[in-house]
Design an enzyme around this catalytic site. Structure first.
Site, PDB file in Angstrom:
ATOM      1  N   PHE A 480     -71.881   1.145   1.160  1.00 17.59           N
ATOM      2  CA  PHE A 480     -71.227   1.310  -0.134  1.00 17.59           C
ATOM      3  C   PHE A 480     -71.099   2.792  -0.511  1.00 17.59           C
ATOM      4  O   PHE A 480     -70.122   3.196  -1.145  1.00 17.59           O
ATOM      5  CB  PHE A 480     -72.037   0.553  -1.205  1.00 17.59           C
ATOM      6  CG  PHE A 480     -71.694   0.951  -2.610  1.00 17.59           C
ATOM      7  CD1 PHE A 480     -70.503   0.547  -3.214  1.00 17.59           C
ATOM      8  CD2 PHE A 480     -72.557   1.780  -3.339  1.00 17.59           C
ATOM      9  CE1 PHE A 480     -70.195   0.946  -4.504  1.00 17.59           C
ATOM     10  CE2 PHE A 480     -72.243   2.176  -4.618  1.00 17.59           C
ATOM     11  CZ  PHE A 480     -71.050   1.755  -5.207  1.00 17.59           C
ATOM     12  N   GLU A 481     -72.111   3.577  -0.177  1.00 19.43           N
ATOM     13  CA  GLU A 481     -72.076   5.005  -0.502  1.00 19.43           C
ATOM     14  C   GLU A 481     -70.899   5.691   0.182  1.00 19.43           C
ATOM     15  O   GLU A 481     -70.239   6.553  -0.406  1.00 19.43           O
ATOM     16  CB  GLU A 481     -73.395   5.652  -0.095  1.00 19.43           C
ATOM     17  CG  GLU A 481     -74.592   5.074  -0.838  1.00 19.43           C
ATOM     18  CD  GLU A 481     -75.910   5.606  -0.314  1.00 19.43           C
ATOM     19  OE1 GLU A 481     -75.870   6.493   0.571  1.00 19.43           O
ATOM     20  OE2 GLU A 481     -76.980   5.152  -0.773  1.00 19.43           O
ATOM     21  N   LEU A 482     -70.624   5.320   1.440  1.00 20.00           N
ATOM     22  CA  LEU A 482     -69.470   5.869   2.145  1.00 20.00           C
ATOM     23  C   LEU A 482     -68.179   5.428   1.483  1.00 20.00           C
ATOM     24  O   LEU A 482     -67.256   6.225   1.284  1.00 20.00           O
ATOM     25  CB  LEU A 482     -69.502   5.439   3.621  1.00 20.00           C
ATOM     26  CG  LEU A 482     -68.298   5.822   4.469  1.00 20.00           C
ATOM     27  CD1 LEU A 482     -68.082   7.333   4.483  1.00 20.00           C
ATOM     28  CD2 LEU A 482     -68.448   5.299   5.895  1.00 20.00           C
TER      29      LEU A 482
END
Length: 558
Positions: A480-482
């Site tokens: 999700f961070e990417l």
């Protein structure tokens, strides 16, 4: 003078003072007998050396003439008297030059007597001038010896004037002194000069030195060879360009001649063109070699205003002549293929430039990262100043906190390697060595906040986002961070750049978002192939590529 008696008195006193000081200087020689007594015939040029030995390096010598009343008069250079360092020259010697002379160097002095003898007393006076050539075998005797035949004459001593060095045969195999004569078996140029000869006579119960001088001139013998044409060689073909001016140059070496009168000619043998000719006579255009003693080099040039087809079919001849003979050399002109030469030169230059360009491009391609880093180090400005960012890079990786209880021990160690790389190796290189400030979620963000909001804030406060890719990461919630970083970099006009580090090979699951799948193919990816625990891990090329994608930041000196 009458109105100012004190001036006259001063003048007299200064003269008396000078006379007293001079006589005081040579007082040791005033009353002693002359050390030498010389006689020479009037009308000759004679030289007298001040024979004083002194440890001083001073060469200046003063000469004085002692008058009958024993007063002294300093000898100054004049029309017939000349003081040359320590030598007194009298030219010509006359009767009024007879007298007593005193020379002084520092605190030493020498006294001698000079007497001029009339020439009428000697009708057989020998030659006083000689002219030799380098091929001569000659001899010379003291010219005044003929005036004293039958008298008690001692051996003749010869000197080379002006330094009065003795002439002997010790160091000269081609010179011998026999029967009071100097005999030369071979003459050299340095034999020229002034020679002085001395011998002793007893006259009126006293010993006199009879002195005479000989002037010797040496010249090189005339050449016995014809001239030599050093260029162009006979039968040479010389390239000339049609329609362009051209010069035919003939270089000739002439041997030495006293009456040197060289002749050089350029002529056209075929066809006969009178206007195309050149000629010189005399030495005006000739250069001496070694002062002319070894000969001359002469150059004659015949200019062609514009080379024509007729010139290419002509035969040109250079001829040179001296008193011995004549030599010739013939040449022809050939057409100079300027177009072919020009094309060949252009092609060679183009190929060389292309090779240089390819070599430069290849070198730049291979070392582009190093070139950029070098440029940044010395010339680029710090990009982090004034951009209101807190972190140079946000680090995203698969941590142990996710699904740890369900993993096997092997998966645990794989996951630990991701965390070790992100939390230990990255900071030890980028933070410790290059002054970058990294944001690691577990280290730099206090727990308790909303995870999604924290990630959005961290990405907004960071200049770069680094993602440690592995099979564990690509299937974990951290993906999700990417996705959030990709979305923010596309939606907002901010200088956020994403850096993908492929820590391990992985397969993309079909369930990953499409935007992430496209980013994995478009974003710069740096593959890790090193050993995390290796001591040389910090020096690999991998870190140069990471620094290449990182913002420009000047390293602070601690």
């Amino acid at each position: 003078m009458i109105g100012k008696p004190w001036l006259y008195l001063t003048f007299l006193l200064s003269g008396v003072k000078y006379s007293i000081s001079v006589e005081a200087i040579v007082s040791d020689c005033l009353d002693e007998e002359p050390r030498y007594r010389y006689q020479a015939y009037a009308g000759e040029t004679v030289y007298f050396q001040c024979n004083l030995t002194s440890n001083s390096s001073e060469k200046t010598v003063q000469w004085f003439l002692q008058k009958p009343d024993k007063s002294l008069k300093e000898v100054k250079s004049s029309k017939d008297l000349n003081v040359i360092e320590s030598t007194l020259q009298i030219s010509p010697l006359e009767e009024h030059h007879s007298g007593t002379y005193i020379c002084r160097r520092r605190n030493l002095c020498m006294k001698m007597r000079v007497h001029a003898t009339e020439r009428k007393n000697c009708e057989n006076y020998g030659p006083k001038r000689f002219f030799f050539t380098t091929t001569d075998k000659m001899s010379m005797s003291c010219p005044s010896l003929n005036c004293h035949l039958g008298k008690n004459v001692r051996n003749v001593t010869w000197y080379k004037t002006l330094n009065f060095s003795s002439v002997t045969s010790e160091n000269r195999f081609s010179l011998n002194i026999n029967n009071n004569e100097i005999q030369f078996s071979k003459i050299y140029v340095h034999d020229a000069g002034i020679y002085t000869c001395d011998y002793v006579l007893y006259m009126h119960g006293k010993e006199w030195i009879m002195r005479a001088t000989i002037q010797v001139s040496v010249d090189v013998s005339d050449t016995r060879q014809p001239p030599q044409i050093s260029g162009p060689s006979n039968g040479t073909k010389i390239e000339a360009e049609l329609g362009k001016p051209f010069k035919l140059t003939c270089r000739v070496i002439f041997g030495y001649e006293r009456s040197f009168n060289p002749v050089i000619k350029w002529t056209v043998l075929y066809p006969e063109i009178k206007k195309r000719s050149a000629h010189i006579g005399g030495r005006e255009l000739c250069l001496n070699t070694t002062s002319g003693l070894n000969g001359y080099e002469c150059i004659l040039t015949m200019p062609l205003e514009s080379v024509t087809n007729g010139d290419l079919h002509a035969i040109y001849q250079c001829s040179a002549q001296n008193s011995v003979g004549i030599v010739t050399s013939t040449v022809k002109l050939s057409r100079k293929e300027t177009d072919i030469v020009f094309r060949r030169n252009i092609l060679c230059i183009s190929v060389m430039l292309l090779l240089i360009m390819l070599l430069g491009v290849g070198t730049a391609y291979l070392y582009w990262v190093e070139i950029v880093l070098l440029y940044r180090h010395y010339l680029s400005k710090d990009e982090t100043i004034g951009d209101n960012k807190d972190f140079d890079a946000f680090i995203s990786y698969a941590s142990q906190t996710y699904e740890f209880s369900e993993e096997k021990m092997e998966s645990y160690f794989d996951n630990y390697e991701d965390e070790q790389f992100a939390t230990q190796l990255l900071p030890s290189v980028l933070e410790d060595n290059y002054n970058y400030k990294l944001c690691i979620l577990e280290r730099d963000v206090l727990p308790g906040g909303a995870y999604v909001d924290d990630i959005a804030k961290i990405i907004r406060r960071s200049r770069r986002a680094i993602f440690i890719l592995s099979q564990r990461y690509i299937t974990s919630p951290r993906l999700f961070e990417l996705q959030a970083a990709i979305t923010r970099s596309l939606e907002e006009q901010e200088n956020l750049k994403l850096i993908l580090i492929k820590l391990k090979p992985f397969k993309e699951p079909e369930t990953i978002p499409l935007i992430v799948k496209k980013a994995l193919r478009a974003l710069p990816t740096v593959s890790w192939k090193g050993d995390i625990n290796s001591k040389s891990a910090h020096a690999s090329k991998f870190w140069k590529r990471i620094r290449y994608y990182m913002p420009v930041k000047k390293k602070q000196v601690k």
